[in-house]
Motif scaffolding. Structure first.
Motif, mmCIF file in Angstrom:
data_model
loop_
_atom_site.group_PDB
_atom_site.id
_atom_site.type_symbol
_atom_site.label_atom_id
_atom_site.label_comp_id
_atom_site.label_asym_id
_atom_site.label_seq_id
_atom_site.Cartn_x
_atom_site.Cartn_y
_atom_site.Cartn_z
ATOM 1 N N GLU A 69 0.942 -1.072 0.014
ATOM 2 C CA GLU A 69 0.123 0.008 0.014
ATOM 3 C C GLU A 69 0.947 1.355 -0.093
ATOM 4 N N LEU A 70 1.695 1.295 0.610
ATOM 5 C CA LEU A 70 2.788 2.281 0.767
ATOM 6 C C LEU A 70 3.548 2.733 -0.448
ATOM 7 N N ARG A 71 4.018 1.415 -1.039
ATOM 8 C CA ARG A 71 4.481 1.722 -2.625
ATOM 9 C C ARG A 71 3.474 2.107 -3.421
ATOM 10 N N GLU A 72 2.282 1.673 -3.381
ATOM 11 C CA GLU A 72 1.308 1.975 -4.351
ATOM 12 C C GLU A 72 1.004 3.723 -4.353
ATOM 13 N N ALA A 73 1.159 3.967 -3.272
ATOM 14 C CA ALA A 73 1.026 5.483 -2.964
ATOM 15 C C ALA A 73 2.334 6.243 -3.106
ATOM 16 N N GLY A 74 3.427 5.775 -3.932
ATOM 17 C CA GLY A 74 4.592 6.434 -4.092
ATOM 18 C C GLY A 74 5.617 6.392 -3.131
ATOM 19 N N ALA A 75 5.500 5.715 -1.836
ATOM 20 C CA ALA A 75 6.509 5.542 -1.326
ATOM 21 C C ALA A 75 7.442 4.550 -1.163
ATOM 22 N N ASP A 76 8.433 4.531 -0.441
ATOM 23 C CA ASP A 76 9.547 3.435 -0.540
ATOM 24 C C ASP A 76 9.549 2.800 0.737
ATOM 25 N N ALA A 77 9.329 1.213 1.170
ATOM 26 C CA ALA A 77 9.275 0.797 2.325
ATOM 27 C C ALA A 77 9.604 -0.526 2.238
ATOM 28 N N HIS A 78 9.678 -1.604 3.297
ATOM 29 C CA HIS A 78 10.132 -2.935 3.207
ATOM 30 C C HIS A 78 10.024 -3.342 4.562
ATOM 31 N N ALA A 79 9.657 -4.639 4.498
ATOM 32 C CA ALA A 79 9.326 -5.459 5.709
ATOM 33 C C ALA A 79 10.433 -6.348 5.985
ATOM 34 N N GLU A 80 10.868 -6.282 7.163
ATOM 35 C CA GLU A 80 11.847 -7.342 7.770
ATOM 36 C C GLU A 80 11.379 -8.101 8.787
ATOM 37 N N ALA A 81 11.725 -9.438 8.864
ATOM 38 C CA ALA A 81 11.453 -10.289 9.814
ATOM 39 C C ALA A 81 12.329 -9.849 11.105
ATOM 40 N N ASN A 82 11.587 -10.112 12.219
ATOM 41 C CA ASN A 82 12.343 -9.868 13.556
ATOM 42 C C ASN A 82 13.002 -11.281 13.822
ATOM 43 N N GLN A 83 14.204 -11.280 14.605
ATOM 44 C CA GLN A 83 14.896 -12.459 14.742
ATOM 45 C C GLN A 83 14.748 -12.549 16.266
#
Length: 83
Positions: A69-83
């Motif tokens: 959703e953030l990328r669709e709105a023009g932002a740059d974001a990523h998800a990372e797994a918590n260890q």
């Protein structure tokens, strides 16, 4: 005799990190407000200090959807797994 077990969790909690608000910052602030429930002031503050953690300890599906959703709105974001 002592037994030990290793518990393996396939669904690690994830964190969503916003790295760039893109050209439509106001749209991103409104999106963050709707999705996180935080005040507009707090959301504006988040995008002023990037990279910013948007969501923490959420299931992978929630993190992936938020990043999309953030990328669709023009932002740059990523998800990372918590260890």
């Amino acid at each position: 005799m002592s037994e030990s077990f290793l518990l393996v969790c396939d669904d690690l909690p994830h964190t969503v990190v916003l790295t760039d608000a893109g050209p439509r910052a106001i749209e991103i602030v409104k999106l963050l407000h709707r999705r996180t429930g935080q005040s507009l002031w707090r959301c504006k503050s988040l995008i002023s200090h990037l990279p910013a953690t948007i969501l923490e300890n959420v299931p992978e599906e929630v993190a992936t959807a938020m990043v999309a959703e953030l990328r669709e709105a023009g932002a740059d974001a990523h998800a990372e797994a918590n260890q």
